[in-house]
Design a protein around this motif. Structure first.
Motif, PDB file in Angstrom:
ATOM      1  N   UNK A   1      36.049  39.235  51.713  1.00  0.00           N
ATOM      2  CA  UNK A   1      37.095  38.641  50.883  1.00  0.00           C
ATOM      3  C   UNK A   1      37.267  39.358  49.544  1.00  0.00           C
ATOM      4  N   UNK A   2      36.212  39.515  48.730  1.00  0.00           N
ATOM      5  CA  UNK A   2      36.419  40.203  47.445  1.00  0.00           C
ATOM      6  C   UNK A   2      36.779  41.668  47.600  1.00  0.00           C
ATOM      7  N   UNK A   3      36.321  42.308  48.671  1.00  0.00           N
ATOM      8  CA  UNK A   3      36.655  43.721  48.888  1.00  0.00           C
ATOM      9  C   UNK A   3      38.158  43.872  49.121  1.00  0.00           C
ATOM     10  N   UNK A   4      38.695  43.041  50.004  1.00  0.00           N
ATOM     11  CA  UNK A   4      40.138  43.100  50.253  1.00  0.00           C
ATOM     12  C   UNK A   4      40.937  42.630  49.038  1.00  0.00           C
ATOM     13  N   UNK A   5      40.396  41.681  48.299  1.00  0.00           N
ATOM     14  CA  UNK A   5      41.086  41.235  47.094  1.00  0.00           C
ATOM     15  C   UNK A   5      41.228  42.352  46.079  1.00  0.00           C
ATOM     16  N   UNK A   6      40.143  43.093  45.875  1.00  0.00           N
ATOM     17  CA  UNK A   6      40.188  44.228  44.950  1.00  0.00           C
ATOM     18  C   UNK A   6      41.161  45.293  45.449  1.00  0.00           C
TER      19      UNK A   6
ATOM     20  N   UNK B   1      38.264  50.244  38.007  1.00  0.00           N
ATOM     21  CA  UNK B   1      38.041  49.722  39.348  1.00  0.00           C
ATOM     22  C   UNK B   1      37.636  48.257  39.345  1.00  0.00           C
ATOM     23  N   UNK B   2      36.729  47.892  38.444  1.00  0.00           N
ATOM     24  CA  UNK B   2      36.214  46.525  38.420  1.00  0.00           C
ATOM     25  C   UNK B   2      36.937  45.632  37.414  1.00  0.00           C
ATOM     26  N   UNK B   3      38.032  46.121  36.834  1.00  0.00           N
ATOM     27  CA  UNK B   3      38.761  45.316  35.849  1.00  0.00           C
ATOM     28  C   UNK B   3      39.208  43.960  36.391  1.00  0.00           C
ATOM     29  N   UNK B   4      39.722  43.877  37.640  1.00  0.00           N
ATOM     30  CA  UNK B   4      40.118  42.554  38.140  1.00  0.00           C
ATOM     31  C   UNK B   4      38.955  41.562  38.198  1.00  0.00           C
ATOM     32  N   UNK B   5      37.755  42.042  38.565  1.00  0.00           N
ATOM     33  CA  UNK B   5      36.606  41.143  38.593  1.00  0.00           C
ATOM     34  C   UNK B   5      36.245  40.660  37.200  1.00  0.00           C
TER      35      UNK B   5
ATOM     36  N   UNK C   1      42.260  39.198  43.535  1.00  0.00           N
ATOM     37  CA  UNK C   1      40.808  39.117  43.391  1.00  0.00           C
ATOM     38  C   UNK C   1      40.376  37.678  43.165  1.00  0.00           C
ATOM     39  N   UNK C   2      41.143  36.928  42.374  1.00  0.00           N
ATOM     40  CA  UNK C   2      40.813  35.533  42.139  1.00  0.00           C
ATOM     41  C   UNK C   2      40.877  34.708  43.409  1.00  0.00           C
ATOM     42  N   UNK C   3      41.921  34.903  44.208  1.00  0.00           N
ATOM     43  CA  UNK C   3      42.046  34.176  45.466  1.00  0.00           C
ATOM     44  C   UNK C   3      40.932  34.578  46.433  1.00  0.00           C
ATOM     45  N   UNK C   4      40.573  35.863  46.431  1.00  0.00           N
ATOM     46  CA  UNK C   4      39.502  36.327  47.319  1.00  0.00           C
ATOM     47  C   UNK C   4      38.160  35.720  46.935  1.00  0.00           C
ATOM     48  N   UNK C   5      37.876  35.614  45.641  1.00  0.00           N
ATOM     49  CA  UNK C   5      36.629  34.995  45.209  1.00  0.00           C
ATOM     50  C   UNK C   5      36.611  33.513  45.562  1.00  0.00           C
TER      51      UNK C   5
END
Length: 477
Positions: free
Chosen positions: A147-152, A280-284, A414-418
């Motif tokens: 989920x978080x991988x696809x969200x990113x 790369x990790x800005x959305x997280x 990313x939020x929806x994936x988390x």
């Protein structure tokens, strides 16, 4: 009524209709808030609330106000990346919604189709049930972890591109499942299918969040929930019948063919505008700095445990009473029927009922369902239970999910994936913990525990949402 009409005209009695050219501007304002002050002027309205239906974002944009979209949290300067704000798309066309529903349908079909075939697959491949169970558990684990991988990837590459790539990979994984010569290959192929199909539902939900104003977003989300529930119900019934009368391999071929078609057909779906990708990790960083994101993830984890985790044991509980596997599967399929029927009701109630009220009604249905099952595991009791659980899912989960789409608009995928990751982790934990009591047929205590856990879930969801509305919209306190 098509999706465009329903979205733009949904203000109804709650307020004046939104102009057609500004139907998608609410999320643009939400993205603008990511680079503005947290205390932006103008009221923000919860998704599904009656007050929000009459507020369009276009006037705020004309005044230069960095107002959050209705139902979305203001983003503080420390939380927001320094990214340009893209323009918004117009309201979601009916054809686009149909494609998104198809992607969600095939994902849920593939996820649930293996359950009624486990014994048959094990017998034909000559392996015990625990071995073939690895094909199911490996699928679910890969589905959650991806989920978080696809969200990113969705935040960086685009929603539609990620769906097309993942569906193409899912089609290949399905083909490998069909041709698997032994259990080892099948387990690996099913895990790969779970990893690829994991993108479809989260990406389709995020697409709705990008293109539909938050005040009416729960309506198309309910349409998606209906398609997801249909996929679950059809998978349970069709898989058992095809596996028994034709071959279990054909069951895996069906979602593979549909996935291959959608990988091509989705090229017609316009890509929503999004901010230029940064680090790369800005959305997280954006997502995980939000205290409300953590809160909603905690609620999602508890919801996954209470509903999805214990739902797994409805069919075994019925079989323990002497029912056949076919009857148990048919009763389990009623969960999807209840969810589809309730989703239509939720669509009509959005804009009339507050999100808190929708959540509470969903929680009450779930508590009644598990309470009834704790008292009796007869066929009529479990029929009512599965229908109520489907209704509880549509009322509560679609409302919480709509809430989750607005928490981090600058990194929505990313939020929806988390959120999805938390949901599936909760489900996996509850399933594992409940395995011991289920093995000893201690279903009364198991379902009573589920009924009791529904109480803190409902309180946490309702109180949290009410608090969120007061904090983000103090002028409505």
């Amino acid at each position: 009524m098509d999706a465009h009409t329903e979205t733009t005209d949904s203000a109804g009695p709650a307020g004046p209709a939104r102009p057609a050219d500004s139907a998608g501007s609410a999320d643009s304002a939400g993205l603008a808030a990511a680079s503005g002050p947290a205390a932006a002027p103008g009221p923000a309205v919860p998704s599904g609330s009656a007050e929000g239906a009459g507020h369009a974002a276009a006037p705020s944009a004309a005044r230069g106000a960095a107002a959050p979209a209705p139902g979305e949290a203001p983003v503080s300067p420390s939380e927001a990346p320094a990214l340009p704000v893209p323009p918004a798309l117009p309201a979601l066309p009916a054809a686009s919604l149909r494609l998104l529903r198809a992607a969600g349908f095939v994902s849920n079909f593939d996820r649930f189709c293996i359950t009624p075939m486990l014994l048959l697959i094990g017998a034909q491949l000559g392996v015990p049930l625990p071995t073939v169970m690895l094909a199911a558990s490996g699928y679910f684990l890969a589905y959650g972890l991806m989920q978080p991988v696809w969200g990113l990837a969705s935040d960086r590459l685009g929603r539609v591109r990620v769906m097309r790539i993942s569906l193409a990979g899912a089609a290949v994984a399905a083909l490998c499942s069909v041709l698997a010569p032994d259990a080892t290959v099948l387990i690996v192929a099913r895990a790969a299918a779970g990893a690829f199909f994991a993108a479809s539902i989260a990406a389709s939900i995020t697409y709705i969040g990008d293109t539909v104003p938050a005040a009416v977003r729960q309506r198309p989300l309910s349409e998606l929930m209906t398609a997801f529930a249909l996929g679950t119900a059809v998978a349970t019934v069709v898989a058992g019948a095809l596996a028994h009368f034709v071959s279990w391999r054909l069951v895996f071929a069906l979602p593979g063919v549909i996935a291959a078609y959608l990988a091509v057909a989705l090229r017609r779906l316009p890509e929503p505008p999004r901010a230029a990708p940064g680090a790369l990790l800005a959305p997280f960083k954006v997502v995980l700095r939000s205290r409300w994101q953590w809160y909603v993830m905690a609620v999602a984890m508890l919801e996954g445990a209470v509903l999805l985790g214990f739902l797994t044991y409805i069919a075994p509980a019925l079989e323990a009473q002497g029912a056949s596997a076919m009857l148990a599967g048919a009763v389990s399929a009623l969960y999807g029927v209840g969810s589809m029927a309730a989703a239509q009701t939720v669509k009509r109630l959005v804009g009339r009922w507050t999100p808190v009220r929708l959540m509470v009604v969903g929680g009450v249905q779930m508590a009644l369902a598990f309470g009834l099952t704790a008292a009796s595991r007869s066929v009529p009791a479990l029929v009512v239970c599965t229908l109520l659980l489907g209704g509880g899912w549509s009322f509560m989960h679609s409302t919480i999910q709509s809430w989750a789409t607005g928490l981090s608009p600058a990194a929505r995928a990313t939020g929806v994936a988390m959120f999805g990751l938390a949901l599936y982790v909760g489900s996996a934990l509850a399933s594992a913990i409940a395995a011991g009591p289920a093995e000893h047929h201690a279903y009364r205590g198991l379902f009573l525990t589920a009924a009791l856990l529904t109480i803190p879930l409902t309180v946490a969801a309702g109180v949290g949402r009410a608090r969120y509305d007061r904090v983000t919209r103090p002028d409505r306190g």
